[in-house]
Write a protein that holds these residues in place. Structure first.
Motif, PDB file in Angstrom:
ATOM      1  N   GLU A  32       0.822  -1.212   0.000  1.00  0.00           N
ATOM      2  CA  GLU A  32       0.000   0.000   0.000  1.00  0.00           C
ATOM      3  C   GLU A  32       0.854   1.259   0.000  1.00  0.00           C
ATOM      4  O   GLU A  32       0.530   2.244  -0.662  1.00  0.00           O
ATOM      5  CB  GLU A  32      -0.945  -0.001   1.210  1.00  0.00           C
ATOM      6  N   LEU A  33       1.967   1.236   0.734  1.00  0.00           N
ATOM      7  CA  LEU A  33       2.868   2.388   0.725  1.00  0.00           C
ATOM      8  C   LEU A  33       3.437   2.587  -0.673  1.00  0.00           C
ATOM      9  O   LEU A  33       3.485   3.720  -1.172  1.00  0.00           O
ATOM     10  CB  LEU A  33       4.007   2.185   1.722  1.00  0.00           C
ATOM     11  N   ARG A 119       1.921  17.329   1.491  1.00  0.00           N
ATOM     12  CA  ARG A 119       1.558  16.038   0.918  1.00  0.00           C
ATOM     13  C   ARG A 119       2.170  14.890   1.720  1.00  0.00           C
ATOM     14  O   ARG A 119       1.513  13.878   1.979  1.00  0.00           O
ATOM     15  CB  ARG A 119       2.039  15.980  -0.538  1.00  0.00           C
ATOM     16  N   SER A 120       3.399  15.063   2.138  1.00  0.00           N
ATOM     17  CA  SER A 120       4.060  14.021   2.932  1.00  0.00           C
ATOM     18  C   SER A 120       3.408  13.884   4.303  1.00  0.00           C
ATOM     19  O   SER A 120       3.239  12.767   4.816  1.00  0.00           O
ATOM     20  CB  SER A 120       5.550  14.341   3.092  1.00  0.00           C
ATOM     21  N   ARG A 121       3.033  15.017   4.906  1.00  0.00           N
ATOM     22  CA  ARG A 121       2.355  14.965   6.209  1.00  0.00           C
ATOM     23  C   ARG A 121       1.031  14.216   6.098  1.00  0.00           C
ATOM     24  O   ARG A 121       0.702  13.382   6.954  1.00  0.00           O
ATOM     25  CB  ARG A 121       2.101  16.384   6.727  1.00  0.00           C
ATOM     26  N   ALA A 122       0.297  14.489   5.045  1.00  0.00           N
ATOM     27  CA  ALA A 122      -0.996  13.829   4.854  1.00  0.00           C
ATOM     28  C   ALA A 122      -0.821  12.331   4.663  1.00  0.00           C
ATOM     29  O   ALA A 122      -1.580  11.524   5.217  1.00  0.00           O
ATOM     30  CB  ALA A 122      -1.727  14.450   3.663  1.00  0.00           C
ATOM     31  N   ASP A 125       0.034  10.660   7.933  1.00  0.00           N
ATOM     32  CA  ASP A 125      -1.173  10.540   8.766  1.00  0.00           C
ATOM     33  C   ASP A 125      -2.033   9.356   8.317  1.00  0.00           C
ATOM     34  O   ASP A 125      -2.535   8.591   9.144  1.00  0.00           O
ATOM     35  CB  ASP A 125      -1.983  11.832   8.705  1.00  0.00           C
ATOM     36  N   ARG A 126      -2.212   9.216   7.001  1.00  0.00           N
ATOM     37  CA  ARG A 126      -3.031   8.109   6.489  1.00  0.00           C
ATOM     38  C   ARG A 126      -2.438   6.752   6.843  1.00  0.00           C
ATOM     39  O   ARG A 126      -3.152   5.793   7.125  1.00  0.00           O
ATOM     40  CB  ARG A 126      -3.196   8.221   4.964  1.00  0.00           C
ATOM     41  N   LEU A 127      -1.119   6.683   6.827  1.00  0.00           N
ATOM     42  CA  LEU A 127      -0.453   5.412   7.068  1.00  0.00           C
ATOM     43  C   LEU A 127      -0.195   5.146   8.549  1.00  0.00           C
ATOM     44  O   LEU A 127       0.239   4.056   8.912  1.00  0.00           O
ATOM     45  CB  LEU A 127       0.877   5.370   6.310  1.00  0.00           C
ATOM     46  N   GLY A 128      -0.428   6.159   9.389  1.00  0.00           N
ATOM     47  CA  GLY A 128      -0.163   6.002  10.815  1.00  0.00           C
ATOM     48  C   GLY A 128       1.319   6.035  11.153  1.00  0.00           C
ATOM     49  O   GLY A 128       1.739   5.450  12.157  1.00  0.00           O
TER      50      GLY A 128
END
Length: 306
Positions: A32-33, A119-122, A125-128
């Motif tokens: 997923e990453l 974009r990297s912060r988001a 966050d999505r990936l935990g």
């Protein structure tokens, strides 16, 4: 019967593709990453370009992993500052493969383009990925930024353009970094100085023929820049290894500088650095690019050290 025979291979194709993909990925790698980073397609497949990109990232990761394992607790609580992070491919892969399973460590992605930072912060966050931090700062600004700890275990700077690599080295020295992993890019400053002083140099020494032509000026400037950086790191207490970062991009900017802090400041390296600056008419760079350069040894001390 023919219809069933045709159907069988098509039904088994995804399984074959998944097996081929598994052979390409490192153990524990998040599919997923890789989709989020666009290294894999939305369907979770590798194309020719993404396969090349993945091999590039993994090749660099092998160098970094070995260094991190030298740290206390085999790097489980290490801090990494990634300068010129861009889309933070390296930071995310490093977190996924190294830090995620260890439950510790912090990665700081430093990038001037605010939209890439957001974009990297988001994505984090999505990936935990809570132990990833992204700062919209220049490399030079980051040295005094309160968001970063006083000491950093590893500094990376991949294709940090021109003097940004020097800023990353200055950052690493200020943060007493145990390791620096540098892939320099677009070393223009020394070449500009060589061009500016070309007429005087040609009159002074036949060595100036090495950079009389513009193409040679660029090439010798790039080579000399990295030689000076390596000497500077040695003079400041680092053991330096220079190798190729094979396949990182289709260009000659493929030099990987690995620096390991020993605390042994080589006065002979400082002396040679100064001698090179004088020989190439670059004394003006000494204070600006090498401010931590220790005093040069006497001739007797240099011979004894060598």
């Amino acid at each position: 019967m023919k219809r069933q025979a045709d159907k069988g291979p098509r039904a088994g194709a995804p399984a074959v593709a998944d097996a081929a993909l598994a052979e390409e990925l490192r153990p524990g790698q998040s599919v997923e990453l890789l989709k989020e980073l666009h290294i894999l397609t939305r369907e979770g497949r590798l194309n020719q370009d993404s396969r090349r990109k993945l091999k590039q990232v993994y090749h660099l990761y092998q160098f970094i992993e070995k260094l991190l394992l030298e740290l206390p607790e085999e790097g489980a609580a290490a801090t990494v500052a990634d300068h010129g992070a861009g889309k933070s491919y390296l930071g995310f892969i490093l977190h996924d493969l190294f830090f995620k399973a260890r439950g510790g460590g912090h990665i700081y992605g430093i990038e001037t383009r605010a939209e890439l930072v957001e974009r990297s912060r988001a994505l984090a966050d999505r990936l935990g990925f809570a132990r990833m931090h992204f700062l919209a700062l220049s490399v030079a600004e980051s040295a005094t930024a309160t968001e970063l700890p006083a000491q950093i275990d590893m500094v990376t700077a991949l294709h940090a353009c021109d003097t940004a690599t020097d800023d990353a080295i200055a950052f690493g020295l200020a943060k007493q970094a145990r390791f620096m992993v540098l892939v320099p890019c677009c070393q223009a400053e020394v070449a500009a100085s060589l061009r500016h002083n070309k007429a005087l140099s040609l009159a002074r020494t036949p060595l100036a023929e090495l950079w009389r032509h513009p193409l040679h000026t660029r090439e010798i400037g790039s080579q000399l820049t990295n030689v000076l950086r390596c000497l500077y790191l040695e003079a400041c207490g680092y053991q330096v290894t220079v190798t190729e970062l094979v396949g990182w991009e289709h260009s000659m900017k493929n030099e990987l500088i690995l620096a390991r802090r020993t605390g042994h400041r080589k006065t002979s390296a400082a002396q040679r650095l100064r001698a090179l600056l004088a020989e190439f008419g670059l004394d003006e760079l000494a204070g600006r690019r090498f401010p931590a350069l220790p005093p040069a040894a006497s001739a007797t001390e240099a011979v004894h050290e060598a």
